[in-house]
Design a protein around this motif. Structure first.
Motif, PDB file in Angstrom:
ATOM      1  N   VAL A  87       0.836  -1.198   0.000  1.00  0.00           N
ATOM      2  CA  VAL A  87       0.000   0.000   0.000  1.00  0.00           C
ATOM      3  C   VAL A  87       0.873   1.251   0.000  1.00  0.00           C
ATOM      4  O   VAL A  87       0.638   2.191  -0.773  1.00  0.00           O
ATOM      5  N   LEU A  88       1.902   1.264   0.831  1.00  0.00           N
ATOM      6  CA  LEU A  88       2.767   2.441   0.892  1.00  0.00           C
ATOM      7  C   LEU A  88       3.488   2.668  -0.436  1.00  0.00           C
ATOM      8  O   LEU A  88       3.615   3.811  -0.892  1.00  0.00           O
ATOM      9  N   ASN A  89       3.950   1.603  -1.088  1.00  0.00           N
ATOM     10  CA  ASN A  89       4.584   1.752  -2.400  1.00  0.00           C
ATOM     11  C   ASN A  89       3.638   2.420  -3.392  1.00  0.00           C
ATOM     12  O   ASN A  89       4.037   3.303  -4.161  1.00  0.00           O
ATOM     13  N   ALA A  90       2.378   1.998  -3.372  1.00  0.00           N
ATOM     14  CA  ALA A  90       1.392   2.592  -4.279  1.00  0.00           C
ATOM     15  C   ALA A  90       1.142   4.055  -3.931  1.00  0.00           C
ATOM     16  O   ALA A  90       1.024   4.905  -4.822  1.00  0.00           O
ATOM     17  N   LEU A  91       1.079   4.363  -2.653  1.00  0.00           N
ATOM     18  CA  LEU A  91       0.851   5.756  -2.239  1.00  0.00           C
ATOM     19  C   LEU A  91       2.023   6.653  -2.616  1.00  0.00           C
ATOM     20  O   LEU A  91       1.823   7.806  -3.017  1.00  0.00           O
ATOM     21  N   GLU A  92       3.238   6.127  -2.515  1.00  0.00           N
ATOM     22  CA  GLU A  92       4.420   6.905  -2.896  1.00  0.00           C
ATOM     23  C   GLU A  92       4.369   7.237  -4.386  1.00  0.00           C
ATOM     24  O   GLU A  92       4.671   8.364  -4.802  1.00  0.00           O
ATOM     25  N   ALA A  93       3.986   6.251  -5.194  1.00  0.00           N
ATOM     26  CA  ALA A  93       3.882   6.488  -6.634  1.00  0.00           C
ATOM     27  C   ALA A  93       2.742   7.455  -6.946  1.00  0.00           C
ATOM     28  O   ALA A  93       2.879   8.358  -7.782  1.00  0.00           O
ATOM     29  N   LEU A  94       1.625   7.286  -6.262  1.00  0.00           N
ATOM     30  CA  LEU A  94       0.462   8.135  -6.479  1.00  0.00           C
ATOM     31  C   LEU A  94       0.746   9.587  -6.093  1.00  0.00           C
ATOM     32  O   LEU A  94       0.245  10.526  -6.729  1.00  0.00           O
ATOM     33  N   ALA A  95       1.570   9.779  -5.069  1.00  0.00           N
ATOM     34  CA  ALA A  95       1.855  11.135  -4.573  1.00  0.00           C
ATOM     35  C   ALA A  95       2.505  12.025  -5.625  1.00  0.00           C
ATOM     36  O   ALA A  95       2.456  13.253  -5.510  1.00  0.00           O
ATOM     37  N   ALA A  96       3.082  11.419  -6.663  1.00  0.00           N
ATOM     38  CA  ALA A  96       3.715  12.203  -7.716  1.00  0.00           C
ATOM     39  C   ALA A  96       2.696  12.947  -8.574  1.00  0.00           C
ATOM     40  O   ALA A  96       3.045  13.925  -9.238  1.00  0.00           O
ATOM     41  N   GLU A  97       1.436  12.505  -8.556  1.00  0.00           N
ATOM     42  CA  GLU A  97       0.432  13.178  -9.381  1.00  0.00           C
ATOM     43  C   GLU A  97      -0.851  13.533  -8.636  1.00  0.00           C
ATOM     44  O   GLU A  97      -1.751  14.161  -9.205  1.00  0.00           O
ATOM     45  N   ALA A  98      -0.946  13.172  -7.378  1.00  0.00           N
ATOM     46  CA  ALA A  98      -2.147  13.458  -6.601  1.00  0.00           C
ATOM     47  C   ALA A  98      -1.835  14.434  -5.477  1.00  0.00           C
ATOM     48  O   ALA A  98      -0.681  14.592  -5.073  1.00  0.00           O
ATOM     49  N   ASP A  99      -2.867  15.069  -4.972  1.00  0.00           N
ATOM     50  CA  ASP A  99      -2.728  16.009  -3.869  1.00  0.00           C
ATOM     51  C   ASP A  99      -2.832  15.263  -2.546  1.00  0.00           C
ATOM     52  O   ASP A  99      -3.572  14.280  -2.458  1.00  0.00           O
ATOM     53  N   PRO A 100      -2.110  15.693  -1.509  1.00  0.00           N
ATOM     54  CA  PRO A 100      -2.215  15.019  -0.210  1.00  0.00           C
ATOM     55  C   PRO A 100      -3.637  14.976   0.335  1.00  0.00           C
ATOM     56  O   PRO A 100      -3.963  14.091   1.129  1.00  0.00           O
ATOM     57  N   ALA A 101      -4.485  15.907  -0.085  1.00  0.00           N
ATOM     58  CA  ALA A 101      -5.865  15.926   0.394  1.00  0.00           C
ATOM     59  C   ALA A 101      -6.793  15.014  -0.404  1.00  0.00           C
ATOM     60  O   ALA A 101      -7.957  14.832  -0.031  1.00  0.00           O
ATOM     61  N   ASP A 102      -6.297  14.416  -1.497  1.00  0.00           N
ATOM     62  CA  ASP A 102      -7.118  13.491  -2.269  1.00  0.00           C
ATOM     63  C   ASP A 102      -7.458  12.264  -1.422  1.00  0.00           C
ATOM     64  O   ASP A 102      -6.684  11.851  -0.552  1.00  0.00           O
ATOM     65  N   TRP A 103      -8.595  11.674  -1.728  1.00  0.00           N
ATOM     66  CA  TRP A 103      -9.014  10.458  -1.035  1.00  0.00           C
ATOM     67  C   TRP A 103      -8.442   9.221  -1.729  1.00  0.00           C
ATOM     68  O   TRP A 103      -8.409   9.151  -2.957  1.00  0.00           O
ATOM     69  N   VAL A 104      -8.028   8.246  -0.931  1.00  0.00           N
ATOM     70  CA  VAL A 104      -7.552   6.962  -1.458  1.00  0.00           C
ATOM     71  C   VAL A 104      -8.401   5.847  -0.860  1.00  0.00           C
ATOM     72  O   VAL A 104      -8.589   5.784   0.358  1.00  0.00           O
ATOM     73  N   LEU A 105      -8.915   4.979  -1.722  1.00  0.00           N
ATOM     74  CA  LEU A 105      -9.686   3.821  -1.280  1.00  0.00           C
ATOM     75  C   LEU A 105      -8.821   2.578  -1.478  1.00  0.00           C
ATOM     76  O   LEU A 105      -8.472   2.238  -2.618  1.00  0.00           O
TER      77      LEU A 105
END
Length: 235
Positions: A87-105
């Protein structure tokens, strides 16, 4: 909710228990499709979900044969040793194009029976929540606490107990920080809500349906097919 963005993450790298089959359980046949195709479908088909990140093992050769492997909404990312690492690996990759306030399911790859109505309820009820939360089901049975010898130690108050399901929905920045903290402390939390709880937060429980089962045993496959068939005829 128009100014909010939602993303989905499926940790699948550590889902390789094979149930006696030749392939990992997320790729077993379920009503003519791999389990993971059923799992992904609600997120692919929901227009609110901007993208789906699937965390897979480096040697996973089954993924390219699935229906959504080349879907423009789906990204593959390397998984980790445990669910929390994936999960953390995916969040690290996602953080490159998403805002910290975006929701993740975050949703288990081996939960193929998620109802669209439950997904909608989760997003709708948590969109304005300060913490986030998860789908869950109240415990119906009498619950016992056991000692090391396998004898009953106590009877638990089931009115306060829930089965924790997925998706679990939290802000990207908050969940990323919580998982970093847990892993650094050597606490390999088994779900995302647990990481948030470690930070002193209280995720909200959103009641879903018990047919949102996780494939863990061979007998779960025919049960999952029954649930899918039932859901299809009730629509």
């Amino acid at each position: 909710m128009t100014d909010q963005r939602f993303w989905a993450v499926l940790p699948a790298a550590g889902v390789g228990r094979r149930l006696g089959a030749a392939i990992p359980k997320q790729y077993l046949d379920l009503a003519g499709r791999p389990v993971i195709d059923w799992t992904l479908a609600p997120f692919i088909e929901d227009a609110r979900i901007s993208g789906v990140w699937v965390a897979l093992g480096a040697q996973d050769g089954f993924w390219p044969t699935t229906a959504y492997a080349r879907h423009p909404k789906v990204r593959r990312v390397g998984g980790g040793a445990e669910r929390c690492h994936s999960v953390l690996n995916a969040l690290e990759a996602l953080a490159a194009e998403a805002d910290p306030a975006d929701w993740v399911l975050v949703h288990d790859a081996a939960r193929p029976c998620l109802r669209r109505a439950d997904l909608d309820r989760l997003i709708t009820e948590l969109a304005a929540d300060p913490v986030g939360g998860l789908l869950a089901v109240p415990v119906r049975d009498t619950m016992k606490g056991a000692d090391a010898a396998g004898r009953i130690r106590c009877t638990l108050d089931r009115t306060t107990l829930w089965h924790a399901y997925t998706p679990q929905m939290f802000r990207l920045g908050a969940l990323r920080a919580a998982l970093h903290d847990a892993i650094a402390a050597g606490d390999l939390v088994t779900d995302d809500a647990g990481a948030m709880e470690r930070m002193g937060l209280a995720p909200r429980l959103i009641e879903g349906h018990a047919d949102n089962l996780k494939i863990t045993r061979a007998e779960d496959l025919p049960l999952a097919r029954f649930y899918l068939d039932t859901q299809a005829t009730s629509c």
